[in-house]
Design a protein around this motif. Structure first.
Motif, PDB file in Angstrom:
ATOM      1  N   ALA A  45       0.252 -10.361  -6.576  1.00  0.00           N
ATOM      2  CA  ALA A  45       1.210  -8.928  -6.171  1.00  0.00           C
ATOM      3  C   ALA A  45       0.906  -8.726  -7.230  1.00  0.00           C
ATOM      4  N   HIS A  58       7.608 -12.470   4.047  1.00  0.00           N
ATOM      5  CA  HIS A  58       7.323 -12.565   6.054  1.00  0.00           C
ATOM      6  C   HIS A  58       6.373 -13.625   6.534  1.00  0.00           C
ATOM      7  N   VAL A 117      -5.623   1.171   8.076  1.00  0.00           N
ATOM      8  CA  VAL A 117      -6.692   2.237   8.829  1.00  0.00           C
ATOM      9  C   VAL A 117      -7.881   2.904   8.709  1.00  0.00           C
ATOM     10  N   ASP A 120       0.124 -11.718  -0.638  1.00  0.00           N
ATOM     11  CA  ASP A 120       0.149 -12.204  -1.739  1.00  0.00           C
ATOM     12  C   ASP A 120       1.938 -12.592  -2.178  1.00  0.00           C
ATOM     13  N   ASP A 149      -2.101   4.720   6.394  1.00  0.00           N
ATOM     14  CA  ASP A 149      -2.971   4.840   5.451  1.00  0.00           C
ATOM     15  C   ASP A 149      -4.132   3.459   5.278  1.00  0.00           C
ATOM     16  N   SER A 150      -3.776   2.439   4.437  1.00  0.00           N
ATOM     17  CA  SER A 150      -4.641   1.919   4.413  1.00  0.00           C
ATOM     18  C   SER A 150      -4.957   0.616   5.087  1.00  0.00           C
ATOM     19  N   GLU A 172       8.033   1.657  -3.992  1.00  0.00           N
ATOM     20  CA  GLU A 172       6.806   1.544  -3.107  1.00  0.00           C
ATOM     21  C   GLU A 172       7.057   2.573  -2.302  1.00  0.00           C
ATOM     22  N   LEU A 191       9.086  -4.805   8.806  1.00  0.00           N
ATOM     23  CA  LEU A 191       8.810  -5.067   7.702  1.00  0.00           C
ATOM     24  C   LEU A 191       9.025  -3.975   6.018  1.00  0.00           C
ATOM     25  N   GLU A 198      -2.469  -4.801  -8.121  1.00  0.00           N
ATOM     26  CA  GLU A 198      -3.529  -4.016  -7.939  1.00  0.00           C
ATOM     27  C   GLU A 198      -4.629  -4.397  -8.404  1.00  0.00           C
ATOM     28  N   LEU A 232      11.196  -3.207   1.562  1.00  0.00           N
ATOM     29  CA  LEU A 232       9.945  -2.423   0.475  1.00  0.00           C
ATOM     30  C   LEU A 232      10.720  -2.075  -0.144  1.00  0.00           C
ATOM     31  N   HIS A 234      -1.060   3.127  -6.678  1.00  0.00           N
ATOM     32  CA  HIS A 234      -1.430   4.135  -6.028  1.00  0.00           C
ATOM     33  C   HIS A 234      -1.180   5.465  -5.685  1.00  0.00           C
ATOM     34  N   ASP A 278      -6.991  -3.869   0.933  1.00  0.00           N
ATOM     35  CA  ASP A 278      -8.452  -3.834   0.762  1.00  0.00           C
ATOM     36  C   ASP A 278      -9.287  -5.568  -0.381  1.00  0.00           C
ATOM     37  N   THR A 297       4.151 -12.104  -3.293  1.00  0.00           N
ATOM     38  CA  THR A 297       5.892 -11.756  -2.756  1.00  0.00           C
ATOM     39  C   THR A 297       6.469 -11.364  -1.556  1.00  0.00           C
TER      40      THR A 297
END
Ligand SMILES: NC(=O)c1ccc[n+]([C@@H]2O[C@H](COP(=O)([O-])OP(=O)(O)OC[C@H]3O[C@@H](n4cnc5c(N)ncnc54)[C@H](O)[C@@H]3O)[C@@H](O)[C@H]2O)c1
Ligand SMILES: O=C(O)C(=O)C[C@@H](O)[C@H](O)[C@H](O)COP(=O)(O)O
Ligand SMILES: [Zn+2]
Length: 375
Positions: free
Chosen positions: A81, A59, A149, A52, A146-147, A187, A179, A83, A183, A274, A119, A54
């Motif tokens: 950036a 990075h 994996v 995205d 989480d996401s 977030e 990284l 959802e 943040l 989320h 995703d 941002t």
């Protein structure tokens, strides 16, 4: 706390899925190693990096340089950036840009970003040319624990969260914890909800460790890496025994049936992230478990206390919004992918670390409970 990392020594967690097995590599400063890792996994492949705006500003140059140093040609696909990018329109654009860049079946998609980019680009990789390999380079706490994996990829539909997607495993997850230094705190906090989820669903000791060490996890250093690795080990084990969520994997959905309905009601907007929705949803799942006598009220209060202590929402009124009524929330929950033969599935708990999956819930009682929470 066990197994802290030595500086420079990554933690490697294996996701044991047979021919779809892959490594999750966790540590500081790993971006520089991405090129050689990809060259070894897919010699001669070129890469399309999806990120995205941002993350691109912060990075992307380092990732491109890491790939170039290993002789890997790359192209970039940049999305907005937030959802809102988990949409049909953005999916179409990403697929078209991959095709226009002549990304072939032997090439790679690199998902550089949080769960939204993971995703979205994982799903684009699943469907473009009927399947491209992809790697996850997660840049949020949520994505690192989480996401990135487990291979759930999806976009949202007008009718609900993650309703259009595919199971498509990455071939590598590279979680460079440095990284996370850029943040924003909100977030990071949202990602922490998914960290706490692992303790709540199946590891009371980890939850107690978080209660004692949350400050260090937020501050960074070995405690943070320990938390990330613990979550990844748990998720890898669950995914390895139930890749397609026919049973146990639904435990990872603790708090999500309520949470996704709140996200949908808020229009998938920044009003409710989320992770924030998951925090609220997990408290509701524990509160409901107490209501039906599965656990003492004090256990639900302990969950609420810890999440509130780190600044996460735990009550509907913590999120200023004109929430719809209980009937509308029930409609939204009825779109949950765990619904089977019209019956809702919930993840409830007999205690902290003792979650279980059940269809034995009375929808009228759930409706009354939701109404009480909205009141
Ligand atoms: N597939 C799965 O198993 C799974 C698991 C959990 C959540 N999810 C999905 O993940 C999404 C949420 O992911 P998220 O919380 O990472 O949100 P996100 O991807 O929107 O990232 C959050 C925000 O942080 C910014 N950002 C990302 N990395 C940054 C960095 N290093 N420095 C500064 N800013 C940075 C992004 O630009 C964005 O604005 C939801 O759509 C959720 O449904 C999927
Ligand atoms: O990996 C899983 O399985 C999860 O449920 C992880 C969740 O944190 C994640 O939000 C997931 O996308 C929710 O899955 P869904 O199937 O309810 O969309
Ligand atoms: Zn989630």
């Amino acid at each position: 706390m066990n197994a802290p990392t030595r500086p420079g020594e990554p933690i490697v967690v294996d996701v044991a899925l047979g021919e779809r097995a892959y490594d999750i590599v966790i540590g500081r400063g790993l971006v520089a190693t991405l090129g050689p890792r990809l060259a070894a996994l897919k010699p001669g492949a070129k890469a399309a990096i999806v990120c995205d705006v941002t993350v691109a500003a912060l990075h992307l140059a380092a990732i491109e340089a890491a790939l170039a140093a290993a002789g890997i040609a790359s192209t970039r696909v940049i999305v907005a950036a937030g959802e809102g990018s988990k949409s049909f329109a953005t999916l179409e654009r990403v697929c078209d840009e991959l095709l226009a860049a002549k990304i072939e079946r032997g090439d790679l998609v690199v998902a550089l970003g949080g769960g939204v980019v993971g995703d979205l680009s994982g799903f684009a990789a699943a469907v473009t040319r009927r399947g491209l390999d992809y790697v996850q380079v997660p840049t949020t706490l949520l994505a690192q624990v989480d996401s990135s994996v487990g291979g759930k990829t999806a976009i949202n539909s007008r009718l609900g969260k993650n309703l259009v997607g595919a199971f498509h495993q990455p071939i590598l997850v590279l979680a460079d914890t440095s990284l996370l230094d850029t943040l924003p705190p909100r977030e990071f906090r949202a990602g922490y909800a998914e960290v706490a989820k692992y303790g709540l669903l199946g590891d009371a000791g980890f939850f107690a460790w978080l209660e004692a060490n949350a400050r260090d996890v937020f501050a960074g250093g070995p405690a943070r890496e320990h938390a990330i690795a613990t979550c990844c080990r748990m998720k890898a084990a669950i995914v390895a025994r139930d890749e397609r969520e026919t049973g146990d994997r639904a435990l990872l959905n603790l708090g999500h049936t309520f949470g996704h309905a709140f996200e949908a009601a808020a229009g998938f907007s920044a009003k409710l992230l989320h992770g924030e929705a998951v925090s609220l949803g997990m408290v509701l799942a524990f509160r409901y478990s107490a209501r039906i006598g599965l656990l003492p009220k004090t256990e639900a209060e302990r969950v609420e206390q810890h999440l509130a202590d780190v600044g996460l929402p735990t009550r509907v009124k913590d999120v200023p919004f004109r929430w719809p009524d209980a009937d509308r929330m029930m409609d939204l929950m009825a779109q949950d992918k765990k619904v089977s033969r019209g019956r809702m599935t919930f993840i409830l708990a007999r205690g902290i670390g003792e979650a279980f999956v059940t269809r034995d819930v009375d929808p009228n009682d759930i409706r009354a409970f939701v109404a009480s929470q909205l009141a």
